[in-house]
Design an enzyme around this catalytic site. Structure first.
Site, PDB file in Angstrom:
ATOM      1  N   VAL A   1      27.493 -28.254  -6.550  1.00 34.38           N
ATOM      2  CA  VAL A   1      26.236 -28.277  -7.297  1.00 34.38           C
ATOM      3  C   VAL A   1      25.191 -29.118  -6.574  1.00 34.38           C
ATOM      4  O   VAL A   1      24.031 -28.713  -6.428  1.00 34.38           O
ATOM      5  CB  VAL A   1      26.459 -28.809  -8.729  1.00 34.38           C
ATOM      6  CG1 VAL A   1      25.118 -29.023  -9.447  1.00 34.38           C
ATOM      7  CG2 VAL A   1      27.322 -27.834  -9.524  1.00 34.38           C
TER       8      VAL A   1
ATOM      9  N   ASP B   1      26.961 -39.988  -1.527  1.00 31.64           N
ATOM     10  CA  ASP B   1      28.290 -39.565  -1.969  1.00 31.64           C
ATOM     11  C   ASP B   1      29.297 -40.629  -1.560  1.00 31.64           C
ATOM     12  O   ASP B   1      29.113 -41.312  -0.536  1.00 31.64           O
ATOM     13  CB  ASP B   1      28.652 -38.216  -1.325  1.00 31.64           C
ATOM     14  CG  ASP B   1      29.807 -37.520  -2.021  1.00 31.64           C
ATOM     15  OD1 ASP B   1      29.567 -36.533  -2.732  1.00 31.64           O
ATOM     16  OD2 ASP B   1      30.961 -37.973  -1.840  1.00 31.64           O
TER      17      ASP B   1
ATOM     18  N   GLY C   1      30.659 -36.925 -10.505  1.00 24.45           N
ATOM     19  CA  GLY C   1      31.541 -37.017 -11.653  1.00 24.45           C
ATOM     20  C   GLY C   1      32.981 -36.926 -11.214  1.00 24.45           C
ATOM     21  O   GLY C   1      33.290 -36.404 -10.137  1.00 24.45           O
ATOM     22  N   ALA C   2      33.860 -37.437 -12.042  1.00 22.98           N
ATOM     23  CA  ALA C   2      35.289 -37.383 -11.742  1.00 22.98           C
ATOM     24  C   ALA C   2      35.829 -35.983 -12.001  1.00 22.98           C
ATOM     25  O   ALA C   2      35.355 -35.277 -12.891  1.00 22.98           O
ATOM     26  CB  ALA C   2      36.038 -38.401 -12.602  1.00 22.98           C
TER      27      ALA C   2
ATOM     28  N   ARG D   1      40.510 -33.544 -21.964  1.00 30.32           N
ATOM     29  CA  ARG D   1      39.069 -33.499 -21.764  1.00 30.32           C
ATOM     30  C   ARG D   1      38.439 -34.847 -22.111  1.00 30.32           C
ATOM     31  O   ARG D   1      37.503 -35.300 -21.441  1.00 30.32           O
ATOM     32  CB  ARG D   1      38.467 -32.386 -22.639  1.00 30.32           C
ATOM     33  CG  ARG D   1      36.956 -32.242 -22.535  1.00 30.32           C
ATOM     34  CD  ARG D   1      36.468 -31.091 -23.421  1.00 30.32           C
ATOM     35  NE  ARG D   1      35.020 -30.973 -23.392  1.00 30.32           N
ATOM     36  CZ  ARG D   1      34.205 -31.668 -24.169  1.00 30.32           C
ATOM     37  NH1 ARG D   1      34.699 -32.567 -25.013  1.00 30.32           N
ATOM     38  NH2 ARG D   1      32.899 -31.494 -24.105  1.00 30.32           N
TER      39      ARG D   1
ATOM     40  N   PRO E   1      30.185 -33.100 -19.129  1.00 31.23           N
ATOM     41  CA  PRO E   1      29.328 -32.449 -20.133  1.00 31.23           C
ATOM     42  C   PRO E   1      27.942 -33.080 -20.165  1.00 31.23           C
ATOM     43  O   PRO E   1      27.801 -34.272 -20.463  1.00 31.23           O
ATOM     44  CB  PRO E   1      30.079 -32.678 -21.448  1.00 31.23           C
ATOM     45  CG  PRO E   1      30.865 -33.930 -21.217  1.00 31.23           C
ATOM     46  CD  PRO E   1      31.241 -33.933 -19.757  1.00 31.23           C
TER      47      PRO E   1
ATOM     48  N   ASP F   1      25.193 -33.044 -21.943  1.00 28.20           N
ATOM     49  CA  ASP F   1      24.546 -33.646 -23.111  1.00 28.20           C
ATOM     50  C   ASP F   1      25.072 -35.061 -23.360  1.00 28.20           C
ATOM     51  O   ASP F   1      24.303 -36.003 -23.576  1.00 28.20           O
ATOM     52  CB  ASP F   1      24.767 -32.773 -24.347  1.00 28.20           C
ATOM     53  CG  ASP F   1      24.268 -31.358 -24.138  1.00 28.20           C
ATOM     54  OD1 ASP F   1      23.061 -31.200 -23.911  1.00 28.20           O
ATOM     55  OD2 ASP F   1      25.082 -30.425 -24.170  1.00 28.20           O
TER      56      ASP F   1
ATOM     57  N   ASP G   1      21.718 -21.658 -19.376  1.00 29.99           N
ATOM     58  CA  ASP G   1      22.156 -20.689 -20.382  1.00 29.99           C
ATOM     59  C   ASP G   1      21.007 -19.756 -20.766  1.00 29.99           C
ATOM     60  O   ASP G   1      21.196 -18.553 -20.949  1.00 29.99           O
ATOM     61  CB  ASP G   1      22.651 -21.425 -21.634  1.00 29.99           C
ATOM     62  CG  ASP G   1      23.647 -22.505 -21.295  1.00 29.99           C
ATOM     63  OD1 ASP G   1      24.847 -22.210 -21.232  1.00 29.99           O
ATOM     64  OD2 ASP G   1      23.208 -23.645 -21.079  1.00 29.99           O
ATOM     65  N   THR G   2      19.809 -20.337 -20.890  1.00 28.79           N
ATOM     66  CA  THR G   2      18.621 -19.536 -21.213  1.00 28.79           C
ATOM     67  C   THR G   2      18.311 -18.553 -20.098  1.00 28.79           C
ATOM     68  O   THR G   2      17.940 -17.396 -20.355  1.00 28.79           O
ATOM     69  CB  THR G   2      17.418 -20.470 -21.472  1.00 28.79           C
ATOM     70  OG1 THR G   2      17.672 -21.237 -22.671  1.00 28.79           O
ATOM     71  CG2 THR G   2      16.129 -19.689 -21.637  1.00 28.79           C
TER      72      THR G   2
ATOM     73  N   ARG H   1      20.513 -17.252 -18.048  1.00 29.49           N
ATOM     74  CA  ARG H   1      21.519 -16.190 -18.163  1.00 29.49           C
ATOM     75  C   ARG H   1      21.177 -15.235 -19.295  1.00 29.49           C
ATOM     76  O   ARG H   1      21.301 -14.008 -19.161  1.00 29.49           O
ATOM     77  CB  ARG H   1      22.893 -16.825 -18.408  1.00 29.49           C
ATOM     78  CG  ARG H   1      23.474 -17.562 -17.218  1.00 29.49           C
ATOM     79  CD  ARG H   1      24.674 -18.411 -17.602  1.00 29.49           C
ATOM     80  NE  ARG H   1      25.345 -18.973 -16.420  1.00 29.49           N
ATOM     81  CZ  ARG H   1      26.142 -20.030 -16.444  1.00 29.49           C
ATOM     82  NH1 ARG H   1      26.384 -20.650 -17.602  1.00 29.49           N
ATOM     83  NH2 ARG H   1      26.713 -20.471 -15.333  1.00 29.49           N
TER      84      ARG H   1
ATOM     85  N   HIS I   1      24.939 -27.588 -24.305  1.00 31.35           N
ATOM     86  CA  HIS I   1      25.293 -26.775 -23.141  1.00 31.35           C
ATOM     87  C   HIS I   1      26.805 -26.628 -23.174  1.00 31.35           C
ATOM     88  O   HIS I   1      27.557 -27.395 -22.579  1.00 31.35           O
ATOM     89  CB  HIS I   1      24.845 -27.462 -21.851  1.00 31.35           C
ATOM     90  CG  HIS I   1      25.321 -26.757 -20.601  1.00 31.35           C
ATOM     91  ND1 HIS I   1      25.000 -25.452 -20.324  1.00 31.35           N
ATOM     92  CD2 HIS I   1      26.095 -27.186 -19.570  1.00 31.35           C
ATOM     93  CE1 HIS I   1      25.551 -25.096 -19.167  1.00 31.35           C
ATOM     94  NE2 HIS I   1      26.232 -26.134 -18.701  1.00 31.35           N
TER      95      HIS I   1
ATOM     96  N   THR J   1      30.770 -23.058 -10.327  1.00 28.98           N
ATOM     97  CA  THR J   1      29.422 -22.498 -10.406  1.00 28.98           C
ATOM     98  C   THR J   1      28.490 -23.418  -9.623  1.00 28.98           C
ATOM     99  O   THR J   1      28.662 -24.641  -9.641  1.00 28.98           O
ATOM    100  CB  THR J   1      28.919 -22.410 -11.861  1.00 28.98           C
ATOM    101  OG1 THR J   1      28.795 -23.724 -12.409  1.00 28.98           O
ATOM    102  CG2 THR J   1      29.875 -21.594 -12.723  1.00 28.98           C
TER     103      THR J   1
END
Length: 312
Positions: free
Chosen positions: A14, A35, A79-80, A89, A122, A124, A149-150, A152, A176, A230
């Site tokens: 990403v 990084d 992120g891990a 999760r 995540p 949010d 998402d919008t 898509r 999301h 993704t």
């Protein structure tokens, strides 16, 4: 805000899709990659900067957090990763919160005035965490939210109605994630409501359009099942948000922001249409929702709150 210098924390799929989009669209004069894997960041910077004769001058470097001094916008893609099949999760989320504690501390020291754009998932919950951990004002900490998402949603609707995605006016709001909410009550093409109308020769088909929403919700799972991750579309999302900030477009985008009483929700970060300009979040626009949509947004907020309440 010096938007000529942009930092990216995390040079995974990403982070580098974002860097490539920024580089190719000439949205910065300087891109700094940070990084924990210093060699990877250096190699990515070296590889990308060799394309300057084909795109235009843009200095691409790697470094540590101190290299972000003077950056106007910093994208957080770090992120891990899941340590194994037995890690829950919630355990993974807690480890990511710990990573964000370190990032917030470093960024408050070296780039206290920069706008932070959170892309890590995540998104949010991590946007809310960064707002809590960082000393900068909340308007300078936003998440990519449901803009992907919008995108898509509009793409699939455009395919169904055989029009350009840019002619589709429709939002996915809320989390999301699986509780995201399609806002059909205001979805339209050329000012004509999608719900109940024939558009471009296609009759309204509720079952088919419900299938569109299902495909939107499953899109990431489908992509990951086939390629493992993704990256390209979210990279474009990041670049788009930065362009709106850089050019002070005051564009209305569904990004992750902290709610302050909208729909009876407070102290939760999720996506609503938000005016984005050179100062980050300018204001939140809360569209009129029907009963089902309102219940969906409140359910999204409840889902996120439940996850946050379980954190240490």
């Amino acid at each position: 805000m010096n938007t000529n210098k942009i930092g990216i924390i995390g040079t995974g799929f990403v982070g580098m899709a974002a860097a490539y989009s920024l580089f190719q669209q000439k949205l910065a004069n300087e891109i700094v990659l940070v990084d924990k894997n210093l060699d990877r960041a250096y190699g990515e910077a070296l590889d990308l900067m060799h394309g300057q004769p084909l795109v235009g001058r843009c200095e691409v470097t790697s470094g540590d957090f101190s290299s972000l001094k003077g950056a106007g916008i910093i994208v957080i893609c770090a992120g891990a990763s899941q340590s194994g099949p037995d890690e829950s999760r919630l355990q993974l989320l807690q480890r990511n919160i710990n990573v964000f504690e370190m990032i917030a501390r470093e960024l408050d020291q070296y780039a206290p005035e920069a706008m932070l754009l959170v892309a890590s998932n995540p998104v949010d919950i991590l946007t809310h965490a960064m707002q809590r951990l960082s000393h900068r004002p909340d308007n300078l900490v936003i998440g990519t939210g449901t803009l992907l998402d919008t995108s898509r949603f509009r793409t699939l609707l455009a395919s169904y109605y055989d029009v350009s995605p840019q002619s589709i006016h429709a939002y996915i709001l809320g989390e999301h994630g699986d509780s995201e909410v399609p806002v059909w009550s205001s979805a339209a093409i050329a000012g004509l409501a999608i719900r109940g109308n024939t558009i471009n020769g296609r009759e309204y088909d509720q079952e088919a359009l419900t299938g569109v929403v299902t495909r939107v919700r499953k899109a990431a799972y489908e992509i990951i099942a086939n390629k493992g991750y993704t990256n390209w579309a979210i990279g474009l999302v990041i670049a788009y948000i930065i362009r709106m900030v850089r050019n002070n477009q005051r564009s209305v985008l569904p990004v992750t922001v902290r709610l302050n009483g909208e729909y009876g929700i407070s102290d939760i970060c999720l996506s609503l249409p938000t005016v984005i300009g050179s100062e980050g979040v300018e204001s939140i626009i809360a569209p009129k929702l029907d009963e089902e949509e309102l219940a969906g947004i409140q359910h999204s907020a409840g889902t996120l709150k439940d996850s946050m309440n379980q954190l240490v």
